[in-house]
Scaffold this motif. Structure first.
Motif, PDB file in Angstrom:
ATOM      1  N   GLU A 123       0.826  -1.211   0.000  1.00 16.00           N
ATOM      2  CA  GLU A 123       0.000   0.000   0.000  1.00 16.00           C
ATOM      3  C   GLU A 123       0.857   1.257   0.000  1.00 16.00           C
ATOM      4  N   CYS A 124       0.363   2.278  -0.710  1.00 18.53           N
ATOM      5  CA  CYS A 124       1.001   3.594  -0.692  1.00 18.53           C
ATOM      6  C   CYS A 124      -0.084   4.652  -0.502  1.00 18.53           C
ATOM      7  N   LEU A 125       0.069   5.496   0.520  1.00 23.76           N
ATOM      8  CA  LEU A 125      -0.865   6.574   0.800  1.00 23.76           C
ATOM      9  C   LEU A 125      -0.216   7.893   0.403  1.00 23.76           C
ATOM     10  N   SER A 126      -0.916   8.709  -0.390  1.00 20.47           N
ATOM     11  CA  SER A 126      -0.349   9.970  -0.870  1.00 20.47           C
ATOM     12  C   SER A 126      -1.330  11.105  -0.630  1.00 20.47           C
ATOM     13  N   VAL A 127      -0.828  12.196  -0.068  1.00 16.40           N
ATOM     14  CA  VAL A 127      -1.605  13.428   0.070  1.00 16.40           C
ATOM     15  C   VAL A 127      -0.930  14.476  -0.798  1.00 16.40           C
ATOM     16  N   MET A 128      -1.656  15.002  -1.782  1.00 19.22           N
ATOM     17  CA  MET A 128      -1.102  15.941  -2.740  1.00 19.22           C
ATOM     18  C   MET A 128      -1.910  17.241  -2.736  1.00 19.22           C
ATOM     19  N   PRO A 129      -1.666  18.119  -1.774  1.00 20.86           N
ATOM     20  CA  PRO A 129      -2.408  19.382  -1.727  1.00 20.86           C
ATOM     21  C   PRO A 129      -1.860  20.373  -2.744  1.00 20.86           C
ATOM     22  N   ALA A 214      13.199  16.818   2.146  1.00 24.19           N
ATOM     23  CA  ALA A 214      12.157  16.042   2.819  1.00 24.19           C
ATOM     24  C   ALA A 214      12.780  15.239   3.953  1.00 24.19           C
ATOM     25  N   LEU A 215      11.907  14.799   4.843  1.00 24.12           N
ATOM     26  CA  LEU A 215      12.292  13.943   5.944  1.00 24.12           C
ATOM     27  C   LEU A 215      11.727  12.553   5.681  1.00 24.12           C
ATOM     28  N   CYS A 216      12.578  11.546   5.706  1.00 23.13           N
ATOM     29  CA  CYS A 216      12.158  10.158   5.526  1.00 23.13           C
ATOM     30  C   CYS A 216      12.306   9.460   6.871  1.00 23.13           C
ATOM     31  N   THR A 217      11.189   8.991   7.427  1.00 25.58           N
ATOM     32  CA  THR A 217      11.230   8.430   8.773  1.00 25.58           C
ATOM     33  C   THR A 217      10.457   7.120   8.865  1.00 25.58           C
ATOM     34  N   SER A 218      10.946   6.238   9.724  1.00 24.61           N
ATOM     35  CA  SER A 218      10.249   4.991  10.028  1.00 24.61           C
ATOM     36  C   SER A 218       9.792   4.963  11.476  1.00 24.61           C
ATOM     37  N   GLU A 219       9.817   6.111  12.148  1.00 24.25           N
ATOM     38  CA  GLU A 219       9.368   6.201  13.528  1.00 24.25           C
ATOM     39  C   GLU A 219       7.899   5.802  13.619  1.00 24.25           C
ATOM     40  N   PRO A 220       7.549   4.736  14.346  1.00 22.56           N
ATOM     41  CA  PRO A 220       6.167   4.239  14.375  1.00 22.56           C
ATOM     42  C   PRO A 220       5.129   5.280  14.769  1.00 22.56           C
ATOM     43  N   ALA A 221       5.447   6.129  15.758  1.00 23.77           N
ATOM     44  CA  ALA A 221       4.472   7.118  16.202  1.00 23.77           C
ATOM     45  C   ALA A 221       4.163   8.127  15.098  1.00 23.77           C
ATOM     46  N   VAL A 222       5.193   8.537  14.374  1.00 29.66           N
ATOM     47  CA  VAL A 222       5.001   9.501  13.281  1.00 29.66           C
ATOM     48  C   VAL A 222       4.188   8.871  12.162  1.00 29.66           C
ATOM     49  N   VAL A 223       4.571   7.660  11.760  1.00 27.86           N
ATOM     50  CA  VAL A 223       3.881   6.969  10.669  1.00 27.86           C
ATOM     51  C   VAL A 223       2.421   6.715  11.031  1.00 27.86           C
ATOM     52  N   MET A 229      -4.263  10.671  10.002  1.00 27.70           N
ATOM     53  CA  MET A 229      -4.648  11.903   9.309  1.00 27.70           C
ATOM     54  C   MET A 229      -5.155  11.598   7.913  1.00 27.70           C
ATOM     55  N   PHE A 230      -4.476  10.673   7.251  1.00 22.61           N
ATOM     56  CA  PHE A 230      -4.866  10.349   5.877  1.00 22.61           C
ATOM     57  C   PHE A 230      -6.280   9.785   5.830  1.00 22.61           C
ATOM     58  N   PHE A 231      -6.540   8.782   6.639  1.00 24.39           N
ATOM     59  CA  PHE A 231      -7.840   8.118   6.554  1.00 24.39           C
ATOM     60  C   PHE A 231      -8.984   8.985   7.104  1.00 24.39           C
ATOM     61  N   GLN A 232      -8.652   9.921   7.981  1.00 23.37           N
ATOM     62  CA  GLN A 232      -9.669  10.871   8.415  1.00 23.37           C
ATOM     63  C   GLN A 232     -10.100  11.750   7.244  1.00 23.37           C
ATOM     64  N   ALA A 233      -9.124  12.200   6.460  1.00 25.07           N
ATOM     65  CA  ALA A 233      -9.446  13.003   5.277  1.00 25.07           C
ATOM     66  C   ALA A 233     -10.079  12.140   4.189  1.00 25.07           C
ATOM     67  N   TRP A 234      -9.622  10.891   4.076  1.00 23.54           N
ATOM     68  CA  TRP A 234     -10.122   9.978   3.042  1.00 23.54           C
ATOM     69  C   TRP A 234     -11.616   9.706   3.214  1.00 23.54           C
ATOM     70  N   GLU A 235     -12.062   9.553   4.440  1.00 23.23           N
ATOM     71  CA  GLU A 235     -13.456   9.218   4.696  1.00 23.23           C
ATOM     72  C   GLU A 235     -14.416  10.302   4.216  1.00 23.23           C
ATOM     73  N   THR A 236     -14.004  11.545   4.286  1.00 19.37           N
ATOM     74  CA  THR A 236     -14.895  12.650   3.889  1.00 19.37           C
ATOM     75  C   THR A 236     -14.624  13.135   2.466  1.00 19.37           C
ATOM     76  N   ALA A 237     -13.598  12.589   1.824  1.00 17.58           N
ATOM     77  CA  ALA A 237     -13.271  13.017   0.463  1.00 17.58           C
ATOM     78  C   ALA A 237     -14.230  12.367  -0.534  1.00 17.58           C
ATOM     79  N   VAL A 238     -14.274  12.945  -1.742  1.00 17.68           N
ATOM     80  CA  VAL A 238     -15.192  12.490  -2.789  1.00 17.68           C
ATOM     81  C   VAL A 238     -14.416  11.689  -3.837  1.00 17.68           C
TER      82      VAL A 238
END
Length: 309
Positions: A123-129, A214-223, A229-238
């Motif tokens: 899976e890849c999640l992308s936010v492109m504002p 950019a910052l590339c991180t594998s810190e579990p809390a950040v990820v 945040m992604f899925f909160q926006a995804w649920e209300t997106a069209v």
């Protein structure tokens, strides 16, 4: 030559019906392969090796070639490993134990994204504002997205509603949808980020200027936070193919009214929505006309009375 060893060059030409130049070139090639040799009994003539000996010679030669190729490959792997280790030692990174790397500049970001795309498994999640995406960004993303979708990776992408007015970005979003990806739009999005396999995240150092790095991180809390945040926006997106919801106003127009009612200037509202200042003013003018309002204040009151905001 095996069946008639007595034939010389000219006799071979006659027997084969070939020009002398071609026969001599073939003999030179056979000599290079050590399949024909000078006769000890008849100086000046060539003798051909027996099939058994010729096969043994050819196999031995091929084994030597394979061995040399393996040696070159091993040397190349060692050189590559040394170069990677040296580069990793020079790469700027945090030393706080978070497993985060700082990628400075577009080239460093693109290189890391290519590496992460090759390692993608699910899976890849992308936010492109920011509305319309640059052609350079779309061109750089296409081969990575194509390879991932061909492998069956789930590609979920969020764009702002304003991309529906940009032909290039809209075509790209439709291409992703047709290739198996899922694309949705929303009037307002979080800052840009990508999450790979819910394991590694890439976020801009400066959201206002993504070219800086950019910052590339594998810190579990950040990820985990970014995924939430992604899925909160995804649920209300069209979904891209669903169009905008009705109720008199589009989602973009509703948010525009709320932003302006909250005291934002036209310029600030345009940046939040990822559209141009001219678009904001055109949309506001259209809203005032539809509401039969003489001022923005009156438009806000009428929109509230209608339940639009």
């Amino acid at each position: 030559m095996l069946s008639r060893p007595e034939l010389g060059v000219l006799e071979l030409c006659g027997a084969l019906g070939l020009p002398e130049e071609e026969v001599r070139a073939s003999l030179d090639r056979l000599a290079d392969l050590t399949l024909v040799r000078q006769s000890l009994e008849k100086p000046g003539q060539l003798r051909v090796l027996s099939p058994e000996l010729a096969l043994e010679v050819m196999l031995h030669r091929q084994e030597q070639d394979v061995l040399r190729q393996q040696q070159r490959l091993a040397a190349a792997k060692l050189a590559a490993a040394q170069a990677i280790a040296e580069r990793a030692a020079r790469r700027p990174s945090f030393d706080d134990g978070t497993g985060a790397d700082v990628l400075l500049g577009l080239d460093a970001i693109q290189e890391r994204l290519e590496s992460l795309a090759r390692e993608l498994s699910s899976e890849c999640l992308s936010v492109m504002p920011g509305g319309a995406q640059s052609q350079a960004s779309l061109d750089a993303s296409r081969p990575l997205d194509e390879v991932a979708m061909d492998r069956g990776v789930s590609m979920l992408t969020l764009y702002q509603d304003s991309v529906r007015n940009d032909p290039a970005t809209l075509d790209y979003a439709r291409w992703m949808s047709e290739g198996g990806g899922q694309v949705r739009t929303a009037p307002l999005l979080p800052p840009r980020f990508l999450v790979f396999d819910r394991r590694i995240a890439v976020v801009p150092i400066d959201p206002a200027n993504t070219r800086r790095g950019a910052l590339c991180t594998s810190e579990p809390a950040v990820v985990a936070t970014l995924c939430a945040m992604f899925f909160q926006a995804w649920e209300t997106a069209v979904p891209l193919g669903a169009g905008q919801p009705g109720e008199g106003l589009s989602g973009n127009e509703k948010l525009l009214l709320k932003l302006l009612a909250g005291g934002l200037t036209d310029d600030a509202a345009a940046k939040r929505l990822g559209v141009s200042l001219r678009t904001v003013r055109r949309q506001m003018s259209s809203l005032m006309e539809r509401l039969n309002a003489r001022s923005r204040f009156e438009a806000g009151l009428k929109a509230a009375q209608l339940g639009w905001i």
